[in-house]
Design a protein around this motif. Sequence first.
Motif, PDB file in Angstrom:
ATOM      1  N   TRP A  33     -14.663 -36.481  15.795  1.00 13.29           N
ATOM      2  CA  TRP A  33     -14.212 -37.698  15.132  1.00 13.29           C
ATOM      3  C   TRP A  33     -15.036 -38.863  15.662  1.00 13.29           C
ATOM      4  N   THR A  34     -15.581 -39.675  14.761  1.00 19.65           N
ATOM      5  CA  THR A  34     -16.550 -40.690  15.161  1.00 19.65           C
ATOM      6  C   THR A  34     -16.041 -42.098  14.913  1.00 19.65           C
ATOM      7  N   ARG A 111     -21.108 -39.658   8.431  1.00 20.97           N
ATOM      8  CA  ARG A 111     -21.022 -38.328   7.837  1.00 20.97           C
ATOM      9  C   ARG A 111     -19.605 -38.105   7.341  1.00 20.97           C
ATOM     10  N   GLY A 112     -19.503 -37.289   6.306  1.00 22.87           N
ATOM     11  CA  GLY A 112     -18.185 -36.946   5.796  1.00 22.87           C
ATOM     12  C   GLY A 112     -17.434 -38.157   5.287  1.00 22.87           C
ATOM     13  N   ARG A 113     -16.133 -38.175   5.538  1.00 25.37           N
ATOM     14  CA  ARG A 113     -15.255 -39.238   5.068  1.00 25.37           C
ATOM     15  C   ARG A 113     -15.000 -40.227   6.204  1.00 25.37           C
ATOM     16  N   MET A 114     -15.707 -41.355   6.163  1.00 24.89           N
ATOM     17  CA  MET A 114     -15.575 -42.381   7.183  1.00 24.89           C
ATOM     18  C   MET A 114     -15.344 -43.736   6.507  1.00 24.89           C
ATOM     19  N   ALA A 135      -7.072 -40.981  11.384  1.00 23.25           N
ATOM     20  CA  ALA A 135      -7.273 -39.883  12.325  1.00 23.25           C
ATOM     21  C   ALA A 135      -7.583 -38.585  11.596  1.00 23.25           C
ATOM     22  N   ASP A 136      -7.129 -38.465  10.363  1.00 20.76           N
ATOM     23  CA  ASP A 136      -7.389 -37.268   9.562  1.00 20.76           C
ATOM     24  C   ASP A 136      -8.765 -37.295   8.899  1.00 20.76           C
ATOM     25  N   CYS A 137      -9.444 -38.442   8.969  1.00 20.69           N
ATOM     26  CA  CYS A 137     -10.792 -38.543   8.412  1.00 20.69           C
ATOM     27  C   CYS A 137     -11.808 -37.995   9.411  1.00 20.69           C
ATOM     28  N   ASP A 138     -13.094 -38.042   9.050  1.00 19.79           N
ATOM     29  CA  ASP A 138     -14.150 -37.634   9.979  1.00 19.79           C
ATOM     30  C   ASP A 138     -14.457 -38.735  10.987  1.00 19.79           C
ATOM     31  N   GLY A 139     -13.920 -39.919  10.739  1.00 15.77           N
ATOM     32  CA  GLY A 139     -14.126 -41.052  11.623  1.00 15.77           C
ATOM     33  C   GLY A 139     -13.905 -42.333  10.862  1.00 15.77           C
ATOM     34  N   VAL A 140     -14.310 -43.442  11.454  1.00 21.97           N
ATOM     35  CA  VAL A 140     -14.145 -44.744  10.822  1.00 21.97           C
ATOM     36  C   VAL A 140     -15.278 -45.661  11.268  1.00 21.97           C
ATOM     37  N   THR A 141     -15.745 -46.500  10.352  1.00 26.46           N
ATOM     38  CA  THR A 141     -16.738 -47.519  10.682  1.00 26.46           C
ATOM     39  C   THR A 141     -16.032 -48.863  10.703  1.00 26.46           C
TER      40      THR A 141
END
Length: 263
Positions: A33-34, A111-114, A135-141
């Motif tokens: 998780w990013t 990457r993925g859903r962020m 938290a269920d995503c690949d991360g957040v920007t």
Amino acid sequence: MSDAPKSHGRKTIRPTLRPQELMTDRPSLAQAWTAQIITLFPDAFPGLLGQSLTGKALKDGLWQLETIDLRPYGEGKHRNVDDTPAGGGAGMVLRADVVGRAVETARRQSRGRMPMIYLSPRGRPFDQAMARSLADCDGVTMLCGRFEGIDQRVLDHYGIEEVSLGDFVLTGGELPAQVLIDACVRLRPGVLGNAASTEEESFSDGLLEHPQYTRPTEWQGHEIPPVLMSGNHGEIAKWRRAQAEELTRARRPDLWAKRGTEE
């Protein structure tokens, strides 16, 4: 032939003009998780996130932190990132072209859903439900503002959601970003020693959490409620539920009212 980044195990390789992390102890992890932060103060991170359970999880690769320094994208010899508000007024505003270049870098590295978030007091209130969703995503920007804020055109162009931690104003978005990351990371698998901890805490069921007690049994003339020492788990559960409901009604009538409409 695809232009998508290639993954070798847990490490991700991305096209970049910056030196690769071949000799560092924090390579990019493909499955972690990013938390990606666009900020004028990258040295503010990880801050307290590097301590305790979030720090251990960061070290263990359960999540990772990527900061994008806004200053190198600035204009001119002095890398200016801001200018005076259009129409006049106090303070300075972060420039659309400068922030836009940083956002483009973030998008290439994501990457993925962020989801992309701008931390702002005029945004949608951050709550436990949003923390679980992120938290269920690949991360957040996260885009950390400074001064009087960010040129609105950046938010409109990239469809960035504004999120608020409360009805107050801070000098920048770095502290709210750390709060948001902490709230999300602790919900990730393996971060907390006891996963059940997140199931009985405040807001998990639309209620505030019941009071907690531990040793010693008596302190300064105050005793632990007898029901908690009874060993009767059914009665303990009923007592905790009643306490949670009472606290919620008294302290957060807004939550109590909302709960009534959902049942």
